[in-house]
Design an enzyme around this catalytic site. Structure first.
Site, PDB file in Angstrom:
ATOM      1  N   GLY A   1       0.800  -1.224   0.000  1.00 25.27           N
ATOM      2  CA  GLY A   1       0.000   0.000   0.000  1.00 25.27           C
ATOM      3  C   GLY A   1       0.830   1.270   0.000  1.00 25.27           C
ATOM      4  O   GLY A   1       0.429   2.301   0.541  1.00 25.27           O
TER       5      GLY A   1
ATOM      6  N   CYS B   1       0.289   0.545  -9.429  1.00 23.86           N
ATOM      7  CA  CYS B   1       0.229  -0.197  -8.173  1.00 23.86           C
ATOM      8  C   CYS B   1      -1.173  -0.772  -7.992  1.00 23.86           C
ATOM      9  O   CYS B   1      -2.150  -0.030  -7.951  1.00 23.86           O
ATOM     10  CB  CYS B   1       0.564   0.694  -6.981  1.00 23.86           C
ATOM     11  SG  CYS B   1       0.465  -0.233  -5.436  1.00 23.86           S
TER      12      CYS B   1
ATOM     13  N   GLY C   1       9.957  -9.105 -14.159  1.00 25.07           N
ATOM     14  CA  GLY C   1       8.912 -10.052 -13.803  1.00 25.07           C
ATOM     15  C   GLY C   1       9.554 -11.399 -13.517  1.00 25.07           C
ATOM     16  O   GLY C   1       9.789 -12.189 -14.422  1.00 25.07           O
TER      17      GLY C   1
END
Lengths: 257, 304
Positions: free
Chosen positions: B74, B132, B244
């Site tokens: 977050g 995000c 990734g």
């Protein structure tokens, strides 16, 4: 903090599902304090992927021991390792237990595998003969009770609570604590706890009621271990703190119990 | 053979090698100073910083999944002022380039933070996190080509430093978003951010993460990320930074052959803090073995 290879000296099942691993790694051992932890890469593959955290169970000049319960893929892989295998170690990490100067009385409260880092603390406290250290171990049953002989061997008063009454009293470790604190008047020991969170919070409530200083070691899923990923947040009265960097040991007055 | 030339250019920024530490996995570098050589990595991308401090999501924030990590931090951070005061001074002491990741809720947030960083000499480039999955509205900018362009233009206006736009894989056509930000002036794109995912505790019947959903990273996502990097590199002319689930030099080379000019290493830092340096060495070894003089020759050399 160091990233090192250690050599496994021994890795034995001490109770069903619980293992004790001794690792030769002088450089990490030299800087490690009770209450700090290390992470181990439990496999060379991507499964399990992340390193696993363990508290220092015992610390010597040449190495350390970890005591662990086989609960998932990481600890399962670790339990299969053999003496003379090497392990990839990152540590020591975190803050460790602080020992307030001038205090004489201490009570250690351990729940289940939470006993693991408390033996290193007990050894450190017991080195000072003026200190009076008592231990309460809570366990599911006699079969899973850990480290009793270890504490007794250090000459510490050791009390047991089990869920099924197969050893010691049939109650929670915190019930034994409550009783123990009530025996002597003006007995105000410093408390140290590690175990399931409900137990830690119960210790926190006892400490608050009696105005005692209390520290507890907390657990969270750990990814980086160095305070970079912010994944191991613990809610405290002063906002989120990181178990890996601000902890794993917290003063319980900081925690909402 | 002479030492292979590993330098790469990302817009106006020259990196000593193509290996970067990915945002959110490397703090602000200082956390890793004792356990890796920060002078040997191409760049460090710092944890996303916002205008105002952010407390982050409720725990648990992170859980391991098969060959991956699901996280919902977050964007916990102390805000741009604290970042400049507390984190930047250390970053000035290392040889790795410093790329500061920024995040925000509005165009104004992004441009204010970017203009604040524009004045800081130690900042070599800005990565704009519009992807995000773990904050409300965090991904919206990268889901729509028009919005992604808007942020890019705003940030480009606010700074002269190279601007990298970090893209989300949680979109229909990632290459079209990349094209849109290229047209709006982006100096490079980095991809992919995490895939939105979820885990459930079957005993409590509750989500494992405090945020319910999180972003998946690690080797589990690698083939999908690689395909997205390939599709994007075919479509844009600006440098593509691929990431990734890169765990070693072979993985990094896959991304570069598919079209990436540089790579970012994220989750692997948790597994082995020295991995980014190991990847630099591994790529160099590969170049010697294949007698490749300049790393640029590897980018996009895929034979079809």
């Amino acid at each position: 903090m160091q990233h090192k290879k250690g050599r496994i000296i021994s890795n034995k099942e001490v109770k069903p599902g619980y293992y004790l691993m001794a690792v030769h790694c002088p450089s990490v051992a030299k800087t490690a304090k009770p209450g700090q932890f290390l992470t181990i890469r439990c496999s060379g593959s991507t499964e399990p992927l992340l390193r696993r955290p363990f508290g220092f169970h015992r610390i010597s000049a040449l190495g350390f021991e970890i005591l662990y319960e086989v609960v998932g893929k990481g600890t399962k892989a670790l339990s299969r390792m053999k003496p003379s295998d090497t392990v990839d170690i990152l540590g020591p990490l975190g803050n460790g237990f602080s020992i307030p100067a001038g205090k004489r009385d201490f009570v250690i409260i351990a729940g289940g595998i939470g006993v693991a880092p408390l033996t290193a603390l007990a050894e450190e406290l017991a080195r000072d003969k003026k200190k009076n250290v008592s231990v309460i171990i809570g366990s599911r049953s006699k079969r899973t009770l850990l480290c009793r002989e270890h504490f007794e061997g250090l000459g510490l008063k050791t009390m047991i609570a089990t869920d099924d009454g197969s050893c010691g009293k049939k109650c929670f470790a915190t019930d034994v604590l409550d009783e123990f604190l009530a025996i002597k008047r003006a007995f105000a020991p410093t408390l140290y706890a590690c175990g399931p969170e409900p137990m830690i919070r119960a210790v926190g409530r006892v400490a608050k009621k009696r105005g005692l200083k209390a520290y507890a070691s907390f657990e969270e899923n750990i990814a980086c271990g160095v305070g970079a990923c912010l994944g191991c947040a613990l809610r405290t009265k002063n906002g989120y703190k990181l178990v890996c960097k601000d902890g794993p040991v917290f003063d319980l007055k900081e925690i909402i119990c | 053979m002479l030492k292979p030339d590993m330098k790469v250019r990302i817009g106006g920024l020259e990196l000593r090698n193509p290996v970067m530490a990915a945002s959110g996995t490397f703090g602000s570098g200082e956390e890793y100073k004792d356990i890796t050589d920060l002078d040997r990595i191409g760049a460090i991308v710092t944890k996303s910083v916002t205008l105002k401090p952010r407390e982050g999501n409720p725990p648990p924030r992170l859980v391991e999944t098969p060959s991956g990590v699901l996280n919902a931090i977050g964007i916990q951070n102390d805000g741009i002022d604290a970042f400049i005061k507390d984190k930047l001074p250390f970053l000035g002491k290392i040889k790795a380039a410093v790329v500061v990741s920024i995040a925000g809720h509005s165009l104004e947030d992004y441009s204010t933070v970017a203009s604040r960083l524009d004045r800081e000499k130690k900042v070599d480039a800005i990565e704009v996190n519009i992807s995000c999955p773990n904050v409300k509205g965090g991904m919206e900018f990268s889901r729509d080509p028009g919005l992604a362009s808007g942020v890019t233009r705003e940030v480009k206006r606010a700074t002269r430093k190279p601007v990298i736009i970090k893209l989300s894989p949680n979109v229909g056509d990632i290459a079209s978003i990349a094209s849109a930000v290229e047209e709006s002036g982006a100096d490079a794109v980095s991809l992919v951010n995490t895939f939105a995912g979820m885990a459930v505790d079957i005993e409590s019947c509750m989500p494992v993460l405090g945020n319910i959903t999180g972003g998946l990273s690690g080797p589990a996502i690698r083939p999908i990320a690689l395909r997205m990097v390939w599709e994007t590199a075919k479509k844009v002319r600006i440098p593509v930074i691929g990431m990734g689930g890169i765990m070693g030099p072979e993985d990094a080379l896959e991304f570069m052959i598919a079209g990436a000019s540089a790579v970012q290493v994220g989750t692997a830092n948790f597994v082995d803090p020295g991995i980014a340096v190991g990847i630099v060495d591994g790529i160099e070894k590969y170049m010697r073995r294949k007698k490749v003089k300049r790393i640029k020759e590897i980018t996009g050399c895929l034979k079809i």
